[in-house]
Design a protein around this motif. Structure first.
Motif, PDB file in Angstrom:
ATOM      1  N   PRO A 274       0.871  -1.324   0.049  1.00  0.00           N
ATOM      2  CA  PRO A 274       0.093   0.118   0.205  1.00  0.00           C
ATOM      3  C   PRO A 274       0.944   1.475  -0.191  1.00  0.00           C
ATOM      4  N   ALA A 275       1.886   1.221   0.600  1.00  0.00           N
ATOM      5  CA  ALA A 275       2.930   2.429   0.613  1.00  0.00           C
ATOM      6  C   ALA A 275       3.275   2.864  -0.480  1.00  0.00           C
ATOM      7  N   LEU A 276       3.742   1.846  -1.314  1.00  0.00           N
ATOM      8  CA  LEU A 276       4.307   1.973  -2.753  1.00  0.00           C
ATOM      9  C   LEU A 276       3.069   2.597  -3.680  1.00  0.00           C
ATOM     10  N   LEU A 277       2.208   2.030  -3.647  1.00  0.00           N
ATOM     11  CA  LEU A 277       0.838   2.426  -4.377  1.00  0.00           C
ATOM     12  C   LEU A 277       0.606   3.773  -4.128  1.00  0.00           C
ATOM     13  N   ARG A 278       0.752   4.317  -2.907  1.00  0.00           N
ATOM     14  CA  ARG A 278       0.292   5.844  -2.592  1.00  0.00           C
ATOM     15  C   ARG A 278       1.607   6.670  -3.019  1.00  0.00           C
ATOM     16  N   GLU A 279       2.490   6.014  -2.972  1.00  0.00           N
ATOM     17  CA  GLU A 279       3.784   6.763  -3.477  1.00  0.00           C
ATOM     18  C   GLU A 279       3.805   7.182  -5.079  1.00  0.00           C
ATOM     19  N   ALA A 280       3.262   5.864  -5.552  1.00  0.00           N
ATOM     20  CA  ALA A 280       3.082   6.191  -6.980  1.00  0.00           C
ATOM     21  C   ALA A 280       1.958   7.060  -7.216  1.00  0.00           C
ATOM     22  N   ALA A 281       0.928   6.907  -6.817  1.00  0.00           N
ATOM     23  CA  ALA A 281      -0.228   7.578  -6.756  1.00  0.00           C
ATOM     24  C   ALA A 281       0.284   9.351  -6.644  1.00  0.00           C
ATOM     25  N   GLN A 282       1.024   9.638  -5.657  1.00  0.00           N
ATOM     26  CA  GLN A 282       1.277  11.056  -5.385  1.00  0.00           C
ATOM     27  C   GLN A 282       2.244  11.465  -6.644  1.00  0.00           C
ATOM     28  N   ASN A 283       2.909  10.698  -7.408  1.00  0.00           N
ATOM     29  CA  ASN A 283       4.005  11.065  -8.248  1.00  0.00           C
ATOM     30  C   ASN A 283       2.918  11.416  -9.357  1.00  0.00           C
ATOM     31  N   LEU A 284       2.037  10.388  -9.579  1.00  0.00           N
ATOM     32  CA  LEU A 284       1.075  11.040 -10.727  1.00  0.00           C
ATOM     33  C   LEU A 284       0.330  12.075 -10.580  1.00  0.00           C
ATOM     34  N   TRP A 285      -0.262  12.303  -9.227  1.00  0.00           N
ATOM     35  CA  TRP A 285      -0.995  13.665  -9.032  1.00  0.00           C
ATOM     36  C   TRP A 285      -0.166  14.845  -9.234  1.00  0.00           C
ATOM     37  N   LEU A 286       1.221  14.907  -8.873  1.00  0.00           N
ATOM     38  CA  LEU A 286       2.108  15.734  -9.023  1.00  0.00           C
ATOM     39  C   LEU A 286       2.236  16.264 -10.458  1.00  0.00           C
ATOM     40  N   HIS A 287       2.403  15.081 -11.229  1.00  0.00           N
ATOM     41  CA  HIS A 287       2.691  15.600 -12.514  1.00  0.00           C
ATOM     42  C   HIS A 287       1.671  15.330 -13.731  1.00  0.00           C
TER      43      HIS A 287
END
Length: 114
Positions: free
Chosen positions: A80-93
């Motif tokens: 879950p932590a990696l899924l969220r990290e990847a999601a944050q990256n997508l939202w930022l960009h």
């Protein structure tokens, strides 16, 4: 010679926090992409975190970051932590990837609910 994926990426794109080391190798993006494709999750995460420690910084191109997170999630789909990290990256960009980011966040929540 590049000893790590991080060193290779630093030579190719530079580093916001350290000088780019002198290197006599030929630097072409497709060589890095090939190395990234076959790297393990720890090497990929190390590169992302060292060259973009605050996620909004760094010189890695957005498409390289997106590919890196995708490759990490293929290797570690149940974190879950990696899924969220990847999601944050997508939202930022984004916003082109907001729907994918929302799905990743939902997957993380579902995994934690199990």
């Amino acid at each position: 010679m590049h000893n790590t994926l991080t060193e290779h990426a630093r030579c190719l794109y530079g580093d916001e926090y350290r000088p780019t080391p002198a290197c006599d190798q030929e630097h072409r993006e497709h060589y890095l992409v090939e190395e990234l494709t076959f790297a393990d999750a720890d090497a990929i995460l190390s590169t992302l975190r060292e060259l973009s420690p605050h996620m909004v910084d760094g010189h890695l191109p957005v498409w390289i970051r997106n590919l890196a997170y995708r490759l990490v999630l293929l290797q570690r789909p149940d974190e879950p932590a990696l899924l969220r990290e990847a999601a944050q990256n997508l939202w930022l960009h984004g916003p082109d990837w907001d729907d994918i980011a929302a799905k990743l966040t939902q997957q993380a929540e579902e995994l934690e609910a199990r």
